[in-house]
Design a protein around this motif. Structure first.
Motif, PDB file in Angstrom:
ATOM      1  N   LEU A  44      -7.103  27.664 -39.810  1.00  0.00           N
ATOM      2  CA  LEU A  44      -7.120  29.198 -39.336  1.00  0.00           C
ATOM      3  C   LEU A  44      -6.760  30.217 -40.557  1.00  0.00           C
ATOM      4  O   LEU A  44      -7.528  31.119 -40.935  1.00  0.00           O
ATOM      5  CB  LEU A  44      -6.444  29.716 -38.088  1.00  0.00           C
ATOM      6  N   PHE A  45      -5.628  29.826 -41.137  1.00  0.00           N
ATOM      7  CA  PHE A  45      -5.047  30.562 -42.077  1.00  0.00           C
ATOM      8  C   PHE A  45      -6.179  30.223 -43.540  1.00  0.00           C
ATOM      9  O   PHE A  45      -6.404  31.450 -44.106  1.00  0.00           O
ATOM     10  CB  PHE A  45      -3.831  30.305 -42.533  1.00  0.00           C
ATOM     11  N   ALA A  46      -6.386  28.917 -43.764  1.00  0.00           N
ATOM     12  CA  ALA A  46      -7.168  28.782 -44.827  1.00  0.00           C
ATOM     13  C   ALA A  46      -8.470  29.278 -44.763  1.00  0.00           C
ATOM     14  O   ALA A  46      -9.177  29.699 -45.669  1.00  0.00           O
ATOM     15  CB  ALA A  46      -7.166  27.303 -44.989  1.00  0.00           C
ATOM     16  N   ALA A  47      -9.147  29.662 -43.605  1.00  0.00           N
ATOM     17  CA  ALA A  47     -10.404  30.088 -43.346  1.00  0.00           C
ATOM     18  C   ALA A  47     -10.496  31.755 -43.263  1.00  0.00           C
ATOM     19  O   ALA A  47     -11.482  32.286 -43.378  1.00  0.00           O
ATOM     20  CB  ALA A  47     -11.040  29.650 -42.236  1.00  0.00           C
ATOM     21  N   GLY A  48      -9.218  32.148 -43.271  1.00  0.00           N
ATOM     22  CA  GLY A  48      -9.150  33.503 -43.273  1.00  0.00           C
ATOM     23  C   GLY A  48      -9.372  34.291 -42.115  1.00  0.00           C
ATOM     24  O   GLY A  48      -9.646  35.452 -41.856  1.00  0.00           O
ATOM     25  N   LEU A  49      -9.170  33.594 -40.914  1.00  0.00           N
ATOM     26  CA  LEU A  49      -9.349  33.887 -39.595  1.00  0.00           C
ATOM     27  C   LEU A  49      -7.928  34.715 -38.990  1.00  0.00           C
ATOM     28  O   LEU A  49      -8.149  35.297 -38.113  1.00  0.00           O
ATOM     29  CB  LEU A  49      -9.853  32.774 -38.693  1.00  0.00           C
ATOM     30  N   VAL A  50      -6.953  33.928 -39.483  1.00  0.00           N
ATOM     31  CA  VAL A  50      -5.564  34.834 -39.352  1.00  0.00           C
ATOM     32  C   VAL A  50      -4.737  34.981 -40.229  1.00  0.00           C
ATOM     33  O   VAL A  50      -5.147  34.369 -41.394  1.00  0.00           O
ATOM     34  CB  VAL A  50      -4.698  33.745 -37.998  1.00  0.00           C
TER      35      VAL A  50
END
Length: 393
Positions: A44-50
């Motif tokens: 989720l961090f890698a995808a820019g979601l959090v």
């Protein structure tokens, strides 16, 4: 709750449920071990979601880092197309509008290719007026039935030439993102329902035409064939004024904005709204409101909504709201209406836009959609580049 088996998508859903979390709060809420939480949250961090959002106040120990849903620059492009007006807007995932443009149209006498070329040009201008955004989806509302599952317009006399028009394919050639296609009145109802969470909401769009939408349990009723809410063509009499559908005696033939313009001899619905207090106009609106109330009474007896929202330039007029409410209560049992609130739209011209945004966000950020996107090795969102693809001729 024990959510130790929750996927990254479900973890994101939990994170979105409040402004910020510490890692310890997430561990406590999910029952995950620390290594499992790290495994689930890293994509989720890698995808820019959090993202990390500062830290807690120090109370003697080391401040804890806060984690939140990263909604920065996440946007939805919407096309709210009515009979005579279209509104193209860029909106954040929480409903904050960045920019929009409204323009007059004639959907009944404009071929779909020409209409889309014009509206896409408007959308280009809307997008260009804002810094590059992370576009997560496109929402389109049309004043006619939409085939469930395909997004294709279904036959209607209001939209000649649009029957089975490949609208999804045309727009995906321009923006390769998830898309939602919905009837404009149902989109309005879904938008208004966001102001009444947890309630069953019946929403009505009363402008040039008359349509409705029912939202319950956070879900909008579309019907098996995508025609749910097409109340304007409920026949009230065997004979009567001719309707644009070709029949006589439809509710729309008596009470739609199109019918009222003919009855009053005005040039636009704005004229009716501005002169609503004049006796001849008021009488016409009250008569029309009673016709609509007659049709809505049956729906209310069946669905038992907590709130009836009247929207559109005609529907939201105070005298109209009163006339509709009086007729409903006159002919419906008290037990069906005892807890019913009948109110004008609180979102005004943005109601359908808000509904479309919420439908797109609900689809794109659903746990299953997030998990599919992460499993495919790409995030569910991308940075919008300029210029977009060229619209098909």
């Amino acid at each position: 709750m024990d959510a130790s088996g929750a996927t990254p998508g479900h973890l994101l859903e939990l994170i979105r449920s409040r402004p910020a979390w510490t890692r310890q709060q997430l561990l406590d809420a999910t029952g995950m071990s620390r290594p499992t939480l790290l495994e689930r949250i890293s994509p989720l961090f890698a995808a820019g979601l959090v993202c990390e959002a500062g830290s807690t106040a120090s109370i003697g120990g080391r401040p804890a880092q806060l984690i939140r849903f990263d909604d920065r620059q996440l946007t939805v492009l919407t096309f709210d197309v009515g009979h005579t007006h279209a509104r193209v807007g860029l909106t954040g995932v929480h409903g904050g509008e960045l920019h929009s443009v409204s323009r007059r149209i004639d959907v009944s006498h404009t071929p779909p290719d020409a209409m889309l070329a014009d509206l896409v040009a408007v959308a280009d201008g809307v997008l260009a007026s804002c810094p590059p955004q992370r576009l997560i989806g496109v929402g389109v509302g049309l004043p006619g039935p939409i085939e469930p599952g395909t997004g294709l317009p279904k036959p209607t006399t209001i939209l000649p030439g649009w029957d089975a028009y490949p609208l999804p394919d045309v727009l995906r050639e321009r923006w390769d993102v998830p898309m939602v296609f919905e009837n404009d009145a149902r989109a309005l109802a879904f938008g208004e329902a966001s102001r009444h969470p947890g309630e069953t909401v019946l929403g009505v769009k009363w402008a040039t035409g008359i349509g409705a939408g029912l939202v319950t349990g956070g879900m909008s009723l579309t019907g098996d064939d995508g025609t749910a809410g097409d109340i304007g063509h409920v026949k009230l009499a065997r004979t009567g004024p001719e309707c644009r559908c070709g029949r006589r005696g439809c509710l729309a033939a008596y009470a739609s904005g199109h019918a009222l313009l003919g009855q009053l001899g005005f040039g636009s619905l704005t004229d009716i709204a501005l002169r609503a207090d004049e006796p001849p106009v008021h009488r016409a609106l009250v008569t029309a409101g009673r016709k609509l109330g007659t049709v809505l009474a049956s729906l209310i007896a069946m669905a038992n909504p907590r709130t009836l929202v009247l929207g559109g330039i005609i529907g939201a007029l105070p005298g109209v709201v009163d006339a509709v409410g009086t007729r409903i209560r006159d002919i419906t049992l008290l037990r069906s209406t005892a807890g019913l609130r009948i109110v004008p739209s609180s979102l005004g011209e943005r109601a359908a836009t808000v509904g479309l945004v919420n439908l797109v966000v609900g689809r794109v950020l659903a746990p299953e959609a997030i998990d599919r996107a992460l499993a495919a090795d790409h995030g569910p969102i991308g940075v919008l580049s300029y210029p977009p693809r060229t619209l098909r001729a």
